[in-house]
Structure formats: C-alpha cells, structure tokens
Design a protein around this motif. Structure first.
Motif, PDB file in Angstrom:
ATOM      1  N   TRP A 182       0.806  -1.219   0.000  1.00 18.57           N
ATOM      2  CA  TRP A 182       0.000   0.000   0.000  1.00 18.57           C
ATOM      3  C   TRP A 182       0.845   1.278   0.000  1.00 18.57           C
ATOM      4  N   LEU A 183       2.009   1.233   0.635  1.00 17.62           N
ATOM      5  CA  LEU A 183       2.807   2.447   0.825  1.00 17.62           C
ATOM      6  C   LEU A 183       3.919   2.619  -0.204  1.00 17.62           C
ATOM      7  N   GLN A 184       3.878   1.838  -1.262  1.00 19.74           N
ATOM      8  CA  GLN A 184       4.997   1.871  -2.209  1.00 19.74           C
ATOM      9  C   GLN A 184       5.079   3.184  -2.984  1.00 19.74           C
ATOM     10  N   GLY A 185       3.986   3.912  -3.072  1.00 21.96           N
ATOM     11  CA  GLY A 185       4.053   5.208  -3.738  1.00 21.96           C
ATOM     12  C   GLY A 185       4.964   6.176  -3.025  1.00 21.96           C
ATOM     13  N   HIS A 186       5.092   6.011  -1.715  1.00 15.85           N
ATOM     14  CA  HIS A 186       5.985   6.861  -0.928  1.00 15.85           C
ATOM     15  C   HIS A 186       7.397   6.307  -0.851  1.00 15.85           C
ATOM     16  N   TYR A 187       7.526   4.996  -0.605  1.00 17.60           N
ATOM     17  CA  TYR A 187       8.806   4.439  -0.167  1.00 17.60           C
ATOM     18  C   TYR A 187       9.410   3.379  -1.097  1.00 17.60           C
ATOM     19  N   GLY A 188       8.694   2.971  -2.131  1.00 13.23           N
ATOM     20  CA  GLY A 188       9.212   1.921  -3.000  1.00 13.23           C
ATOM     21  C   GLY A 188       8.717   0.547  -2.585  1.00 13.23           C
ATOM     22  N   LEU A 189       9.330  -0.468  -3.158  1.00 13.74           N
ATOM     23  CA  LEU A 189       8.938  -1.850  -2.889  1.00 13.74           C
ATOM     24  C   LEU A 189       9.394  -2.303  -1.509  1.00 13.74           C
ATOM     25  N   MET A 190       8.902  -3.461  -1.092  1.00 10.87           N
ATOM     26  CA  MET A 190       9.356  -4.046   0.161  1.00 10.87           C
ATOM     27  C   MET A 190      10.867  -4.266   0.135  1.00 10.87           C
TER      28      MET A 190
END
Length: 508
Positions: A182-190
C-alpha cells in the motif's frame, strides 16, 4: 506418483515417532542409527526448541500443507527450526545431498515447486518477531514473521513500512521477489526497505550482507534463489497520517469497458496516479446478484482522508453502479476492506488449486478488458457448473512514484518503469482432480493473460514473480535485458553452484 529417495525412506523406517509432544524430544532413536545422514543423526544437533514432524501425524499435515494444491512439493519430514537451527539443517542437508525448501506463509503457488519430489520442509513460523531500533529508523524482522504481525507491531509504536497487502503472507516471502504494498508510492517496494539481511547460504553458512555485498543486488527481486533469510533489518517510517478512506463500487459486467476507461482517465492518468491513491478491482461470481455473469468490485482507496475525494469517485458513480459504499478507518483496516484479512476466504487452506497468471500493464485497454471479461464469464459460469466458478480476476493499481524512484539497474527486480503501472492476474481456483483439469485451468489462465497482453501492444511478458504460474520464462520473471540473466547466472554459480535453491522461479 513421485516416490522419495531410498536414503530418507530408510531413515524414516528406522525411527518411531511419538505424537504426544510437538517437539522432537519424543522421537525415539535406535542406537544403531548414528550417522549424520540418518534422521536421528540429522535432528540430534537441533536445539531443544526445534520441532520435527513425520508423515502420519496431524502436525506434519498442518505444517507442510500448501495454499495451492497444484504441483505441490513432496516432503518426507517437516522441521520448525528455532534459533540457529536453519544453519544446521541446511548445512547437513547440503552434505547429505538432501533437497530442502523453506515454507514461509501462504500464496506461493508457482508450479516449479513441484520439482521437489522428496526432502525436507523448513517451516519458519517459529522465527517470528519485530525489534525496533533505539533510533526508531530501522526494525529487525525475524525470517518467519507474518505481514500482519509486522504491520501491527510497527503501528502500535507509531511506525510503518512497506509490507505485503495480504495479512496471511509472510513479510519476507514477497519481499524477496520485490514486494508490492500500500505504501509503495511513498517508499518503494518491500525489497527497497532492506538495510541488511542475515542469510543462510546453500552450504549452511550464515552471513550478514548489505549493500557492500555483490549478492545484495540479487536478493532484491530474486532472493528465493540464493538462501534462507533468518532476519532482515529494514527501514521504517513515522506514522504521520492515521486515517484512510475507501469507496467500494459494485458493477455488473456490462459496465466493464466504460469502467476501465474511466480508471485510465481519472486514476492512472498516464502513470501519474497520486502517491496517496490506490485502485483495485476484482471480478468474481456472486449468483445472488447476477446468476450468469461475474460482478465487478471496484475499490478506490485514499490515504490521509476520511472520505475519498469526490474528484476520484464521481466519474465512477456516474456509471450507475449497483452500489457505492464509503468507509473510513486506518491502515489496519485495508486488508479487511478488500477481502484479504487473516479470516477472509483467500487466506484459508481449502484443498483447492490456486494458480495465478500475472502480468504488468502500462494501462487498461478497455476493449481488451471487455474481451477478457467475456471469456472469464463463460469459463467460470456457476449456473453451468463450471469447475472454475470460484475463480477471481485481480487488478491491482498501486501508485508507482516510490518504485520508479529506485534505479532499475540497482536490483534484480526489473519492472520499475512507467509501462508497469498495473499488476493484473486471473486466479483460476478449482478442486484438483486430474492432469486434464490442470491443463484446462492453465489454458484458461494463459488465454486470459494473453488477451490483456495483446491489448497492451507489448510482445514481451512482464510477470510478477511472486504470483507466477511457472510457465513464464526467465526474462518474464527477472527482466529482458541480457545482462540481468548473465548477472544472475554468475551469482548463482558463486553462491549456489549445486542448485540447492532451485524450486522457486529458478534463475538458471
């Protein structure tokens, strides 16, 4: 039927297994079995907290079962390691030439797993925990930790990071293949959150690696091929926004073309979907609403608001959905809202086969969506008793700014460009009966994927390795540049020349 090798069968016959206790302390070993490659010798070096289970016990069945029963690996012993037991298991298995496979949560359904026809299942569920560093900038995640545990532990501490979206998957399983969230738009992939990894290599040695290691590149996208990660130190972030909102819209199939054209125009916007906005949708049968055709559940999710911005929802309400339901809550509610929480049907082991056929797309081709819907509807028609009636078509539209912000050349995960804005995948669910049924499912899944790939205008396949069916080629999993294939091969020869880690989307 695939039969196990004589070596391990002999060891199993020599052992009397007592089911009264979950630990291996109740296994009775004959005095004559003393070599390391016999089962008694093999497990005698494990810690007292390790658990060992053999066929015929309920625990063996529980800890070796698969979420998808298509081309499942065959194992003769399941071990739940504790502390440094993974090192001992892998080291002994390497010396004794015994195949092994790490089990780490649900949803690994790739058919290449079926190449394992005997050996050891290493179930990592006892290796669970989250430790937040004193400076609050990193956390160490034990190798078998469930994604929901990571989410909940960090949230309670006022932190968050990129995790898998489904609550029943492990943290590290998806991360080693890149890992959407869900947060990849901010921080990238896992995988982009990795700071360091403790990894057991094929020879049983434990190493701590970071960006100074040549293996680092491979672990961020092709990590399943190089070792078992017993813990990962990752970046974490302050929880600055606590509220999330969703609009759930239900449509009949006659709206499919207009719906996905609207998604292109008002959400994807040529790869500029805002970092706080997510769009998902499912196609599935709901006979009480439409007995003849799948319905479409379309989700618009927004971070930092109590109601999704009407600028995003109004174009879809204008299409006259069956229903439009707003809701709000926190990050902890997201999985439940889209039906992938721990207690939801996709997180249950029901004996079904669940192959997926993933594809990245730059955008929706509305005409191809309509064609794929027609095929999906005819092939899964519940009123005609289709064996695939419980199938699901998934469309995941995450923001991509954080993913594109990392150099594609810097990781084995290759599909970071603006032409990979969507992750789509039919999940063809059925009760396995015979090889003919398996072939029918594979044909359907590949036809559906082929329609959407054809609509993209792209000849080469871009497939998410964590969803892979197994018939995709190496380039489809890890990128089409020749140098990627060569680099993976070189690292494989250096770190795993015997091919111990070759059951999950192998790189050679």
């Amino acid at each position: 039927m695939r039969w196990p090798q004589t070596k391990l069968v002999t060891a199993l016959v020599a052992v009397a297994f007592t089911t009264a206790s979950p630990g291996h302390s109740d296994i009775q070993y004959p005095m004559s079995a003393a070599t390391q490659c016999s089962l008694p010798g093999f497990v005698s070096n494990l810690s007292s907290d390790a658990e060992v289970y053999l066929p015929g016990s309920a625990q063996f069945d529980r800890f070796s079962e698969r979420w998808s029963n298509l081309e499942t690996p065959i194992v003769n012993i399941t071990i739940l390691p504790a502390t440094d037991d993974v090192v001992k298991i892998v080291g002994a298995a390497d010396k004794c030439n015994i195949p092994f496979l790490a089990y780490n949560g649900l949803h690994g359904s790739i058919t290449t797993l079926g190449r394992m026809d005997w050996g050891i299942a290493i179930n990592l569920r006892k290796l669970s925990g989250v430790t937040i560093a004193a400076d609050g900038q990193t956390a160490t995640i034990a190798g078998g930790t469930n994604s929901k545990v990571v989410i909940d532990e960090l949230w309670a501490a006022g932190k968050q990071t990129v995790t898998g979206t489904c609550e029943c998957v492990s943290y590290l399983g998806p991360a080693l293949g890149g890992g959407h969230g869900w947060l990849q738009g901010h921080y990238g992939l896992m995988a982009d959150q990795f700071v360091s990894l403790n990894i057991v290599l094929a020879d049983g040695t434990l190493q701590t690696i970071d960006a100074n290691s040549d293996l680092w590149w491979a672990m961020k996208g092709a990590g399943h091929n190089f070792g078992i990660v017993t813990s990962a130190t990752i970046k974490i972030y302050p929880r600055t926004l606590t509220n999330w909102a969703i609009e759930t819209l239900m449509f009949t199939g006659d709206k499919v073309k207009a719906l996905y054209q609207a998604a292109n125009d008002h959400l994807l916007r040529n790869g500029t979907q805002p970092a706080d906005l997510i769009n998902w949708s499912y196609w599935f049968n709901l006979p009480e609403v439409d007995p003849n055709n799948p319905i479409i559940a379309f989700y618009i999710i927004q971070e930092g608001v109590s109601v999704v911005d009407p600028a995003y929802t109004h174009p879809f309400r204008a299409l006259s959905p069956l229903s439009a339901t707003p809701n709000n809550g926190s990050y902890l509610d997201l999985a439940r809202w889209v039906g992938i929480s721990l207690d939801a049907p996709p997180c249950q082991n029901t004996g079904t086969a669940n192959p997926r056929f993933p594809l990245y797309l730059p955008a929706y081709n509305a005409t191809a969506q309509q064609e794929a819907y027609a095929l999906f509807a005819s092939a899964t028609n519940a009123s005609e008793s289709s064996p695939f009636a419980n199938s699901l078509f998934m469309f995941e539209g995450y923001p991509t700014q954080g993913v594109r912000g990392v150099s594609s050349a810097s990781t084995a995960y290759a599909f970071r460009g603006r032409d990979n804005n969507l992750l789509v995948a039919p999940l063809v669910q059925y009760m396995p009966t015979d090889a003919a049924r398996d072939r029918e499912a594979a044909e359907l899944g590949n036809r559906l994927r082929g329609i959407l790939q054809g609509g993209s205008g792209r000849a080469e396949m871009h497939a998410y390795v964590n969803y892979a069916y197994g018939d995709e080629d190496l380039e489809g999993w890890y990128g089409h540049e020749r140098w990627r294939r060569e680099r993976l091969g070189k690292l494989k020869r250096k770190y795993d020349h015997r091919g111990r880690f070759s059951f999950y989307a192998p790189v050679v």
